[in-house]
Design a protein around this motif. Structure first.
Motif, PDB file in Angstrom:
ATOM      1  N   GLU A 168       0.947  -1.341  -0.081  1.00  0.00           N
ATOM      2  CA  GLU A 168       0.129   0.037   0.063  1.00  0.00           C
ATOM      3  C   GLU A 168       0.926   1.114  -0.074  1.00  0.00           C
ATOM      4  O   GLU A 168       0.512   2.232  -0.816  1.00  0.00           O
ATOM      5  CB  GLU A 168      -0.949  -0.097   1.286  1.00  0.00           C
ATOM      6  N   GLU A 169       1.879   1.190   0.703  1.00  0.00           N
ATOM      7  CA  GLU A 169       2.842   2.307   0.961  1.00  0.00           C
ATOM      8  C   GLU A 169       3.516   2.676  -0.470  1.00  0.00           C
ATOM      9  O   GLU A 169       3.810   3.714  -0.989  1.00  0.00           O
ATOM     10  CB  GLU A 169       3.976   2.147   1.999  1.00  0.00           C
ATOM     11  N   ARG A 170       3.961   1.465  -0.987  1.00  0.00           N
ATOM     12  CA  ARG A 170       4.754   1.525  -2.557  1.00  0.00           C
ATOM     13  C   ARG A 170       3.469   2.216  -3.610  1.00  0.00           C
ATOM     14  O   ARG A 170       3.960   2.921  -4.205  1.00  0.00           O
ATOM     15  CB  ARG A 170       5.129   0.194  -2.648  1.00  0.00           C
ATOM     16  N   GLN A 171       2.232   1.689  -3.413  1.00  0.00           N
ATOM     17  CA  GLN A 171       1.585   2.346  -4.376  1.00  0.00           C
ATOM     18  C   GLN A 171       1.067   3.772  -4.244  1.00  0.00           C
ATOM     19  O   GLN A 171       1.170   4.358  -5.059  1.00  0.00           O
ATOM     20  CB  GLN A 171       0.198   1.389  -4.305  1.00  0.00           C
ATOM     21  N   GLU A 172       1.042   4.006  -2.803  1.00  0.00           N
ATOM     22  CA  GLU A 172       0.874   5.699  -2.497  1.00  0.00           C
ATOM     23  C   GLU A 172       2.199   6.426  -2.979  1.00  0.00           C
ATOM     24  O   GLU A 172       1.689   7.394  -3.591  1.00  0.00           O
ATOM     25  CB  GLU A 172       0.691   5.599  -1.065  1.00  0.00           C
TER      26      GLU A 172
END
Length: 293
Positions: free
Chosen positions: A85-89
């Motif tokens: 999720e952090e990588r996508q954000e």
């Protein structure tokens, strides 16, 4: 939340690793925005994918990472791992930044294209105005030349008229009332040949011009076209201006005779128009030879 490094962010956005490392190195590792600006400005360069010769760690202003130093340096060290999720954000933020940079670049290129078009139109207008000024100058010069030629023609006609008037005045002064200085008697002029009683005179046609041929005593001839309403004095003046030295060089007026029927023209005839004297549309005149002595 752990942050991706600038290099990882660029790779995540789809830039080749070598190109991303080169962009960070050449911008002094000042951040992802500076690297992205460099990548967009130099994406069409033929050498954009050529590697740098200087070690990467020193160019970026940092010590080489354990991965860059070798596998043995990575022992005992761990790297923070981002959740999906952090990588996508973070990738989303980077893509928004890339889109913003792309829009700015397109707007800049559009402004530059509009400026080039304005310059092109301005240059075209200046060229058209210069061509129009050149045409106007040529037309003005042509009009001035026509006016000059017309003025010269009018001046020449005026000189001829003044010459005729002076010639008339001199003849009036020379022959008016002085019986001892009359010109030599002209050749005997026979009377006009009467027309046949049984024939009707042909219908007369009006002519505007008259072609006169003058035969000189030396056997040569002069030919000139005059207006039908010009006086016979104009023909005599023309002969005096163009006769040879053997005719006296302009001393005494010439004596004009008609060819057929033969007739000597008097001073009074000199004031009559050619049309009235029956010399229209063409006639042959003879210059009488001077009387000896």
């Amino acid at each position: 939340m752990a942050e991706l490094t600038a290099l990882e962010s660029l790779i995540e956005m789809g830039f080749p690793r070598g190109r991303a490392e080169k962009a960070l190195a050449l911008t002094g590792n000042q951040g992802i925005e500076a690297a992205m600006d460099w990548l967009m400005e130099h994406e069409d360069d033929p050498d954009v994918d050529e590697p740098l010769e200087t070690p990467l760690g020193h160019i970026l202003g940092r010590e080489p990472t354990p991965t860059e130093q070798g596998p043995e340096s990575a022992v005992g060290e761990s790297k923070p791992v981002l959740t999906e999720e952090e990588r996508q954000e973070q990738t989303k933020r980077m893509l928004e930044l890339v889109a913003q940079k792309q829009r700015e670049r397109e707007e800049r290129e559009e402004r530059e294209a509009l400026e080039r078009e304005r310059q092109r139109r301005r240059q075209g207008q200046e060229l058209s105005a210069a061509r129009q000024r050149l045409q106007e100058d040529e037309m003005r010069r042509a009009a001035e030349e026509r006016r000059r030629e017309k003025a010269e023609e009018l001046a020449a006609r005026q000189r001829v008229r003044e010459k005729i008037e002076r010639d008339k005045a001199e003849r009036a002064k020379k022959y008016g009332g002085h019986g001892g200085s009359q010109p030599c008697p002209p050749t005997t002029e026979p009377g006009p040949v009467p027309s046949s009683p049984g024939k009707e005179p042909p219908t007369k046609r009006e002519y505007d011009q008259c072609r006169i041929q003058v035969r000189l005593p030396d056997g040569s001839s002069l030919t000139q076209t005059f207006r039908a309403r010009e006086q016979l004095a104009a023909v005599r003046l023309y002969v005096e201006l163009h006769r040879g030295e053997e005719l006296g060089g302009g001393q005494d007026p010439v004596q004009l005779l008609s060819g057929f029927p033969r007739r000597a023209f008097s001073e009074a005839d000199m004031e009559r128009p050619l049309q009235e004297l029956g010399l229209v549309p063409s006639a042959v005149l003879i210059v009488a030879k001077k009387c000896p002595g």
